[in-house]
Structures are given as structure tokens and as C-alpha cells.
Design a protein around this motif. Structure first.
Motif, PDB file in Angstrom:
ATOM      1  N   MET A   1       1.102  -1.019   0.264  1.00 51.63           N
ATOM      2  CA  MET A   1      -0.041   0.003  -0.241  1.00 51.63           C
ATOM      3  C   MET A   1       1.111   1.067  -0.240  1.00 51.63           C
ATOM      4  O   MET A   1       1.712   0.915   0.664  1.00 51.63           O
ATOM      5  CB  MET A   1      -0.940  -0.414   1.315  1.00 51.63           C
ATOM      6  CG  MET A   1      -2.118  -1.154   0.981  1.00 51.63           C
ATOM      7  SD  MET A   1      -2.868  -0.806   2.198  1.00 51.63           S
ATOM      8  CE  MET A   1      -3.902   0.557   1.568  1.00 51.63           C
ATOM      9  N   LYS A   2       0.508   2.314  -0.074  1.00 55.58           N
ATOM     10  CA  LYS A   2       1.021   3.304  -0.538  1.00 55.58           C
ATOM     11  C   LYS A   2       0.391   4.270  -0.055  1.00 55.58           C
ATOM     12  O   LYS A   2      -0.692   4.451   0.552  1.00 55.58           O
ATOM     13  CB  LYS A   2       1.278   4.595  -2.263  1.00 55.58           C
ATOM     14  CG  LYS A   2       2.304   5.471  -1.623  1.00 55.58           C
ATOM     15  CD  LYS A   2       2.251   6.088  -3.367  1.00 55.58           C
ATOM     16  CE  LYS A   2       3.350   7.286  -3.193  1.00 55.58           C
ATOM     17  NZ  LYS A   2       3.986   7.714  -3.977  1.00 55.58           N
ATOM     18  N   ILE A   3       0.603   5.173   1.463  1.00 56.13           N
ATOM     19  CA  ILE A   3       0.430   5.537   2.163  1.00 56.13           C
ATOM     20  C   ILE A   3       1.304   7.427   2.452  1.00 56.13           C
ATOM     21  O   ILE A   3       1.892   7.263   1.921  1.00 56.13           O
ATOM     22  CB  ILE A   3       0.383   5.256   3.741  1.00 56.13           C
ATOM     23  CG1 ILE A   3       1.879   4.964   4.411  1.00 56.13           C
ATOM     24  CG2 ILE A   3      -1.442   3.707   3.977  1.00 56.13           C
ATOM     25  CD1 ILE A   3       0.810   3.897   6.114  1.00 56.13           C
ATOM     26  N   ILE A   4       0.574   8.041   3.720  1.00 51.93           N
ATOM     27  CA  ILE A   4       1.190   9.082   4.093  1.00 51.93           C
ATOM     28  C   ILE A   4       1.038   9.731   5.713  1.00 51.93           C
ATOM     29  O   ILE A   4      -0.597   9.062   5.812  1.00 51.93           O
ATOM     30  CB  ILE A   4       0.276  10.529   3.400  1.00 51.93           C
ATOM     31  CG1 ILE A   4       0.237  10.458   1.935  1.00 51.93           C
ATOM     32  CG2 ILE A   4       1.271  12.421   3.923  1.00 51.93           C
ATOM     33  CD1 ILE A   4       0.198  11.940   1.006  1.00 51.93           C
TER      34      ILE A   4
ATOM     35  N   LYS B   1       9.225   3.964   9.820  1.00 55.13           N
ATOM     36  CA  LYS B   1      10.187   2.343   9.487  1.00 55.13           C
ATOM     37  C   LYS B   1       8.889   1.292   9.693  1.00 55.13           C
ATOM     38  O   LYS B   1       9.548   0.364   9.164  1.00 55.13           O
ATOM     39  CB  LYS B   1      11.376   2.493  10.717  1.00 55.13           C
ATOM     40  CG  LYS B   1      11.868   0.742  10.709  1.00 55.13           C
ATOM     41  CD  LYS B   1      13.074   1.504  11.683  1.00 55.13           C
ATOM     42  CE  LYS B   1      14.142   0.541  11.130  1.00 55.13           C
ATOM     43  NZ  LYS B   1      14.680   0.306  12.381  1.00 55.13           N
ATOM     44  N   LEU B   2       8.266   1.407  10.883  1.00 51.97           N
ATOM     45  CA  LEU B   2       7.286   0.319  11.319  1.00 51.97           C
ATOM     46  C   LEU B   2       5.857  -0.076  10.284  1.00 51.97           C
ATOM     47  O   LEU B   2       6.243  -0.955   9.262  1.00 51.97           O
ATOM     48  CB  LEU B   2       6.026   0.643  12.096  1.00 51.97           C
ATOM     49  CG  LEU B   2       5.164   0.136  12.592  1.00 51.97           C
ATOM     50  CD1 LEU B   2       5.153  -1.379  12.763  1.00 51.97           C
ATOM     51  CD2 LEU B   2       3.539   0.790  12.628  1.00 51.97           C
ATOM     52  N   TYR B   3       5.925   1.039   9.133  1.00 52.92           N
ATOM     53  CA  TYR B   3       5.021   0.818   7.850  1.00 52.92           C
ATOM     54  C   TYR B   3       5.682   0.354   6.952  1.00 52.92           C
ATOM     55  O   TYR B   3       5.041  -0.557   5.761  1.00 52.92           O
ATOM     56  CB  TYR B   3       4.272   2.261   7.412  1.00 52.92           C
ATOM     57  CG  TYR B   3       3.161   3.139   8.672  1.00 52.92           C
ATOM     58  CD1 TYR B   3       2.320   1.282   9.717  1.00 52.92           C
ATOM     59  CD2 TYR B   3       2.520   3.464   9.345  1.00 52.92           C
ATOM     60  CE1 TYR B   3       1.577   1.762  10.194  1.00 52.92           C
ATOM     61  CE2 TYR B   3       1.750   3.894  10.291  1.00 52.92           C
ATOM     62  CZ  TYR B   3       1.349   3.181  11.017  1.00 52.92           C
ATOM     63  OH  TYR B   3       0.734   2.963  11.990  1.00 52.92           O
TER      64      TYR B   3
ATOM     65  N   GLN C   1       4.825   1.400   0.884  1.00 47.90           N
ATOM     66  CA  GLN C   1       5.558   2.658   0.241  1.00 47.90           C
ATOM     67  C   GLN C   1       4.972   4.077   1.364  1.00 47.90           C
ATOM     68  O   GLN C   1       3.474   4.858   1.007  1.00 47.90           O
ATOM     69  CB  GLN C   1       5.089   3.054  -1.252  1.00 47.90           C
ATOM     70  CG  GLN C   1       6.067   3.647  -1.875  1.00 47.90           C
ATOM     71  CD  GLN C   1       5.532   3.980  -2.956  1.00 47.90           C
ATOM     72  OE1 GLN C   1       5.283   2.985  -4.433  1.00 47.90           O
ATOM     73  NE2 GLN C   1       6.390   4.501  -3.903  1.00 47.90           N
ATOM     74  N   VAL C   2       6.161   4.689   1.995  1.00 46.67           N
ATOM     75  CA  VAL C   2       5.903   5.584   3.069  1.00 46.67           C
ATOM     76  C   VAL C   2       6.521   7.220   2.402  1.00 46.67           C
ATOM     77  O   VAL C   2       6.874   7.462   2.431  1.00 46.67           O
ATOM     78  CB  VAL C   2       6.375   5.497   4.448  1.00 46.67           C
ATOM     79  CG1 VAL C   2       5.412   6.391   5.529  1.00 46.67           C
ATOM     80  CG2 VAL C   2       5.580   4.172   5.085  1.00 46.67           C
ATOM     81  N   GLU C   3       5.102   7.969   2.433  1.00 52.64           N
ATOM     82  CA  GLU C   3       5.402   9.592   2.212  1.00 52.64           C
ATOM     83  C   GLU C   3       5.074  10.071   3.762  1.00 52.64           C
ATOM     84  O   GLU C   3       4.316  10.182   4.560  1.00 52.64           O
ATOM     85  CB  GLU C   3       3.963  10.279   1.372  1.00 52.64           C
ATOM     86  CG  GLU C   3       4.972  10.388  -0.268  1.00 52.64           C
ATOM     87  CD  GLU C   3       3.209  10.957  -0.635  1.00 52.64           C
ATOM     88  OE1 GLU C   3       3.341  11.989  -0.885  1.00 52.64           O
ATOM     89  OE2 GLU C   3       3.015  10.398  -1.880  1.00 52.64           O
TER      90      GLU C   3
ATOM     91  N   GLU D   1      -2.841   6.310  -0.781  1.00 55.82           N
ATOM     92  CA  GLU D   1      -4.635   5.470  -1.135  1.00 55.82           C
ATOM     93  C   GLU D   1      -4.768   5.857   0.449  1.00 55.82           C
ATOM     94  O   GLU D   1      -6.287   6.587   0.546  1.00 55.82           O
ATOM     95  CB  GLU D   1      -4.116   3.452  -0.362  1.00 55.82           C
ATOM     96  CG  GLU D   1      -3.756   3.657  -2.244  1.00 55.82           C
ATOM     97  CD  GLU D   1      -3.820   1.974  -1.312  1.00 55.82           C
ATOM     98  OE1 GLU D   1      -4.851   1.023  -1.769  1.00 55.82           O
ATOM     99  OE2 GLU D   1      -2.152   1.584  -1.471  1.00 55.82           O
ATOM    100  N   ILE D   2      -4.761   6.593   1.652  1.00 56.53           N
ATOM    101  CA  ILE D   2      -5.032   6.803   2.823  1.00 56.53           C
ATOM    102  C   ILE D   2      -3.521   7.824   3.759  1.00 56.53           C
ATOM    103  O   ILE D   2      -2.662   7.755   3.104  1.00 56.53           O
ATOM    104  CB  ILE D   2      -5.148   5.652   3.355  1.00 56.53           C
ATOM    105  CG1 ILE D   2      -6.582   5.653   4.375  1.00 56.53           C
ATOM    106  CG2 ILE D   2      -4.366   4.644   3.714  1.00 56.53           C
ATOM    107  CD1 ILE D   2      -7.072   4.926   5.540  1.00 56.53           C
TER     108      ILE D   2
END
Length: 352
Positions: free
Chosen positions: A62-65, A79-81, A87-89, A125-126
Motif C-alpha cells: 500500500m502507499k500511504i502518507i 519505519k514500521l509501515y 510505500q510511505v510519504e 491511498e490513505i
């Protein structure tokens, strides 16, 4: 600051009410124990992250912010996600106790505006947001809608009950009444309880409930976790659940909703809020009510909504919240509360 942020725990029990007053009496009377103690330091970060990643699994990347508001979660959440396969912004993930961007309180919509704006221009996505110490979770959809904690609890309940039919699930008096039907439809047992970290934890221990949540954003998982409120863990469980859904926006926007107010406060002098609440509990009459619940202030259930007035545990205010199926019903319920409050305290300025 007007207030401290201390929570005291003895033998696993979070102190409040009578127990915390007994501690005060001991301090006043110099009734103190003496002896030799010690302390040790332990960096638990690696074990903490590994424990979550070993159990909470995404069905797809998943791609998240993530907006940490410069609070402590910034040191751990990205780091957790990423370790979970996201994929983390990052927004404001540098830990800075001056909070230079916005206050780290996801319960206030004004603190989620940066996250809402970032989601509009990103392909994430969220969005997830955290408070300063990481025990509360905020959730924002792709189109900028806020999923408040009582509706987050619906998703967690659906997940937990899929593996634990008949489980008890606790929510506080500020939460939507839609939780009752939602939990029963999935084979669970809903339990309404007092607002407050210590009260919810004690009730979980007493009942063996596997899940509990408060409108403030604290969610307590006993299933697969340790029964304490952890916003980063709640975020991980949310992503696990959503990763299995065919369309996460349809899932989030499909949650039962109502017309409701945010938390409203009547500010009073120290102690006056308890006096007014006692008067209301004894004298207030609600002819159209289906049920009047007095376990924490006054929660009045109507056929088409509810009204709540309760004394805050931490500040001298009466907390109000209203929910209804229509605007007309909301106005009628508010008028009912306006009437009984002014009967008990003529001239009191009301925020609704």
C-alpha cells in the motif's frame, strides 16, 4: 501549561478517582515508604517493530502518507509501515517538541489540513496521523474525509469478530449509537462504558473484552496484542484490514454515518461542572427519550439520535455531543438539552 500529562500505574492498574485521591492523602500526611530502588534502561524499539511486523501482514503493498506532527511517532511510524511493505510519504516526522507545523492532535480537523492537502496531490491511498505520544490515530481518506475514531472502531470490530464470534466490544459514551447495531450484526456484544483511559482499561480487564475504543482516538486491542492503546499498532491493524478490501474508498465511505456535532464544552469554575451534573441527573426530564443512561453524566437515547452531557474527568467543563439521523432531529435534541440545562442553571452560556 495548565495541566500535566502524567498517568500513574500500580500493579497494572491505572490510578484514577478514589485511588488517586488516596495517593494524594499519603503525600499530604507524609505516609511514605522508604527503601532502596533502582532503574535500568532498555531500547525496545527494535523488538517493538519486529513484534508488530511478525504478526500484522498486508495482503498487498500500500502507499500511504503519515503525518506525525513532529511528535514522538515520527521516530517509529515511517519505519514500521515500510517494514510492513508500505510505500510511505512522510509529513513532519522529525521529532521536535516545539511542534513548528501544527499541534499533534488528530482529533481536531484543523490539525489534519496538511494531510488532506497532501493526499490531493499524491497517489497515496490513505493518510494516517498521530498525536504527540503516539497512542491516538487519525485517519483521512483519499478524498479528504476524516474517519473519526468511533467509525474506525467499526472496521476493527468487523475484523476482530470475524475471528472471535461473540466477543465483547467496549466503546465510550461519546461514541456513535450506530456501533450497537454494527457489532450485533457481526455476532458481537456491544458494551457502552465511561469515557476515560483508566475506566476503559479496567472494564476490559473485568469483562475480558477483546477490543475497546474511545471517541478521543484511543483504541485498545486485546486480540493479538496487549490491551493497551497504541496508535501506531492501530494504524498497522487498519492497513492490514484495508489491504484485503477490493476498494478501500468504498469500504471507508460505506461505514454508517450520522449528522453529528464535534465535542462541545461548557467551561465552568473548578468543581461546578460536577455540581451541575448532579443536579441534571436528579431533575432533568426528557419526555421523548427511549432510554436515559447515567453511567457517565447523561446520555439520552431517542428514536432518531442521542444527546450527551458529561463532566470532564480532567478539566472543569461539561462535555456535550449530539447525533441524529436528520438536521431536524439534531435541532430537536439540542433544544431538549438546552431546556434542561437552563432549568438547572439559568443564564449559563451554551456552545450550541
Amino acid at each position: 501549561p495548565d495541566y500535566n500529562g502524567l498517568k500513574m500505574v500500580l500493579g497494572g492498574e491505572t490510578l484514577s478517582g478514589e485511588a488517586i485521591q488516596k495517593l494524594r492523602e499519603r503525600l499530604v500526611n507524609n505516609d511514605l515508604a522508604h527503601g532502596d530502588g533502582g532503574y535500568r534502561q532498555h531500547d525496545i524499539a527494535g523488538e517493538y517493530l519486529a513484534r508488530i511486523v511478525s504478526d500484522v501482514k498486508l495482503a498487498r503493498p500500500m502507499k500511504i502518507i503519515v503525518d506525525c506532527g513532529n511528535g514522538v511517532p515520527g521516530a517509529f511510524a515511517p519505519k514500521l509501515y515500510r517494514n510492513m511493505g508500505c510505500q510511505v510519504e512522510e509529513l513532519f516526522c522529525d521529532v521536535d517538541g516545539n511542534f513548528p507545523n501544527h499541534h499533534p492532535d488528530p482529533s481536531q480537523p484543523k490539525n489534519l489540513q496538511d494531510l488532506i492537502a497532501a493526499l490531493k496531490t499524491s497517489d497515496a491511498e490513505i493518510g494516517l496521523a498521530f498525536d504527540g505520544d503516539g497512542d491516538r490515530l487519525g485517519v483521512v481518506t483519499k478524498d479528504g474525509s476524516i474517519i473519526f475514531p468511533d467509525r474506525q472502531l467499526m472496521l476493527f470490530a468487523d475484523d476482530v469478530l470475524s475471528r472471535n464470534p461473540g466477543a465483547e466490544i467496549i466503546f465510550d459514551v461519546k461514541s456513535t449509537r450506530k456501533l450497537f447495531g454494527w457489532i450485533r450484526e457481526r455476532g458481537g456484544r456491544p458494551l457502552l462504558w465511561k469515557t476515560g483511559h483508566s475506566f476503559i482499561k479496567a472494564k476490559m480487564k473485568e469483562t475480558g473484552a477483546l477490543l475497546a475504543g474511545e471517541m478521543s482516538g484511543h483504541v485498545f486491542f486485546k486480540e493479538r496484542w496487549y490491551g493497551f492503546d497504541d496508535g501506531l499498532y492501530a494504524g498497522a491493524r487498519l492497513l492490514e484490514y484495508l489491504s484485503k478490501q477490493a476498494d478501500i474508498n468504498a469500504t471507508l465511505h460505506g461505514l454508517p454515518d450520522t449528522i453529528n456535532t464535534p465535542e462541545l464544552n461548557i467551561k465552568m469554575a473548578e468543581g461546578e461542572h460536577y455540581t451541575l451534573m448532579d443536579t441534571l441527573q436528579k431533575t432533568a426530564r426528557f419526555p421523548d427519550a427511549r432510554e436515559i443512561i447515567t453511567l457517565d453524566g447523561l446520555r439520552v437515547e431517542y428514536a432518531d439520535g442521542f444527546g450527551l452531557a458529561r463532566p470532564s474527568n480532567t478539566t472543569p467543563v461539561i462535555v456535550l455531543r449530539f447525533e441524529a439521523d436528520t438536521n431536524e432531529a439534531l435541532e430537536r435534541i439540542q433544544a431538549d438539552f438546552r431546556r434542561v440545562i437552563h432549568q438547572a442553571a439559568p443564564g449559563l452560556a451554551l456552545p450550541f
